[in-house]
Design a protein around this motif. Structure first.
Motif, short mmCIF file in Angstrom:
data_model
loop_
_atom_site.label_atom_id
_atom_site.label_comp_id
_atom_site.label_asym_id
_atom_site.label_seq_id
_atom_site.Cartn_x
_atom_site.Cartn_y
_atom_site.Cartn_z
N CYS A 1 0.78 -1.13 -0.03
CA CYS A 1 -0.12 -0.04 -0.05
C CYS A 1 0.91 1.18 -0.01
N LEU A 2 0.46 2.28 -0.25
CA LEU A 2 1.20 3.72 -0.40
C LEU A 2 1.80 4.13 1.02
N ALA A 3 1.08 3.64 1.97
CA ALA A 3 1.65 3.98 3.20
C ALA A 3 2.80 3.39 3.72
N ARG A 4 3.32 2.25 2.94
CA ARG A 4 4.39 1.54 3.23
C ARG A 4 5.41 2.45 2.81
N LEU A 5 5.52 3.53 2.04
CA LEU A 5 6.37 4.47 1.88
C LEU A 5 7.17 4.99 3.06
N LEU A 6 6.17 5.32 4.32
CA LEU A 6 6.40 5.74 5.46
C LEU A 6 7.62 5.13 6.01
N ASP A 7 7.55 3.61 5.99
CA ASP A 7 8.78 2.69 6.53
C ASP A 7 9.94 2.82 5.77
N LEU A 8 9.90 3.24 4.49
CA LEU A 8 11.11 3.22 3.78
C LEU A 8 11.81 4.39 3.46
N CYS A 9 10.91 5.56 3.95
CA CYS A 9 11.42 6.96 3.71
C CYS A 9 11.59 7.85 4.96
N PRO A 10 12.43 7.74 5.81
CA PRO A 10 12.66 8.29 7.03
C PRO A 10 12.78 9.75 7.22
N PRO A 11 12.37 10.42 7.94
CA PRO A 11 12.62 11.98 7.97
C PRO A 11 13.93 12.41 7.62
N LEU A 12 14.06 13.37 6.51
CA LEU A 12 15.20 13.83 6.22
C LEU A 12 15.89 15.00 7.03
N GLU A 13 17.07 15.03 7.24
CA GLU A 13 17.52 16.07 7.88
C GLU A 13 17.21 17.59 7.73
N GLY A 14 16.72 18.48 8.59
CA GLY A 14 16.34 19.51 8.27
C GLY A 14 14.99 19.58 8.14
N GLY A 15 14.29 18.74 7.50
CA GLY A 15 12.69 18.66 7.13
C GLY A 15 12.46 19.93 6.05
N ARG A 16 11.35 20.31 5.99
CA ARG A 16 11.03 21.49 4.94
C ARG A 16 10.03 22.46 5.65
N ASP A 17 9.99 23.76 5.10
CA ASP A 17 8.80 24.39 5.23
C ASP A 17 7.52 24.33 4.67
#
Length: 219
Positions: free
Chosen positions: A202-218
């Motif tokens: 399912c699309l939500a599986r991306l949340l397991d594969l894509c950890p937060p990036l340093e700095g995030g975004r506005d």
């Protein structure tokens, strides 16, 4: 490192496959031709004219290019009439939540769709507010599996393709993303076939594969 995610539209963020099928089926009926679910599935990720050729496989006569263009427009008119009934409620809530969370984690999100109706769908469903950049069939000259649409999306996101993952439900789309140099993330039928570098249940599986990036975004 993945910093951008580029999504196909139909079958990934929304599901209008049934509307496409009904529109092609109506055209086939007027022409006295069969149009099966299997043919409809083969039209996934394929251009409008390419899909018309699939429909016309059952015909014992040839058509001029002008006749084909008229048939394609007839189908599109039927499809667009159905699109006017779309609302934000047609986007699964988990899909919208996943896109919002990916943006919060710092990822740039783009669309790579061969559909010339993508703008209507995005506006009617509210998905336009969740994507940073959009490339659709009005901005490309070659349909998937050619990588043009994914390459163009990466360019607009100002990211190299190798820093992106392309998410598609069709084999042609997965091939397009991979040829572009992206991680090929398959979902739906393409995932069941094991076609992707990532095969998503399912699309939500991306949340397991894509950890937060340093700095995030506005946001």
């Amino acid at each position: 490192m993945v910093r951008g995610l580029v999504f196909d539209l139909d079958g990934v963020l929304v599901h209008t496959d049934e509307l496409h099928y009904r529109a092609w089926k109506a055209l086939a009926g007027r022409l006295g031709l069969p149009f099966t679910r299997e043919q409809g599935d083969r039209c996934r990720g394929v251009s409008r004219m390419g899909s018309l050729e699939i429909l016309l496989e059952g015909s014992n006569r040839s058509y001029t290019e002008r006749e084909k263009l008229r048939m394609a427009e007839e189908k599109n008119d039927c499809y667009r009439a159905q699109l006017q009934e779309l609302t934000p409620g047609d986007v699964p809530e988990r899909t919208a939540e996943t896109l919002r969370e990916l943006r919060r984690r710092g990822y740039r999100l783009g669309l790579a769709s061969s559909s010339k109706n993508a703008g209507v769908i995005l506006t009617r469903t509210g998905l336009d507010a969740l994507l940073d950049r959009v490339v659709d069939g009005n901005q490309i000259t070659r349909s998937k599996p050619d990588p043009e649409v994914f390459l163009r999306a990466a360019q607009l996101l100002e990211l190299p393709p190798e820093d992106c993952a392309g998410v598609d439900d069709a084999l042609a789309g997965v091939e397009s993303a991979r040829t572009a140099g992206m991680i090929a993330a398959a979902i739906g039928p393409a995932a069941l076939a094991g076609a992707g570098d990532w095969n998503l249940e399912c699309l939500a599986r991306l949340l397991d594969l894509c950890p937060p990036l340093e700095g995030g975004r506005d946001l």
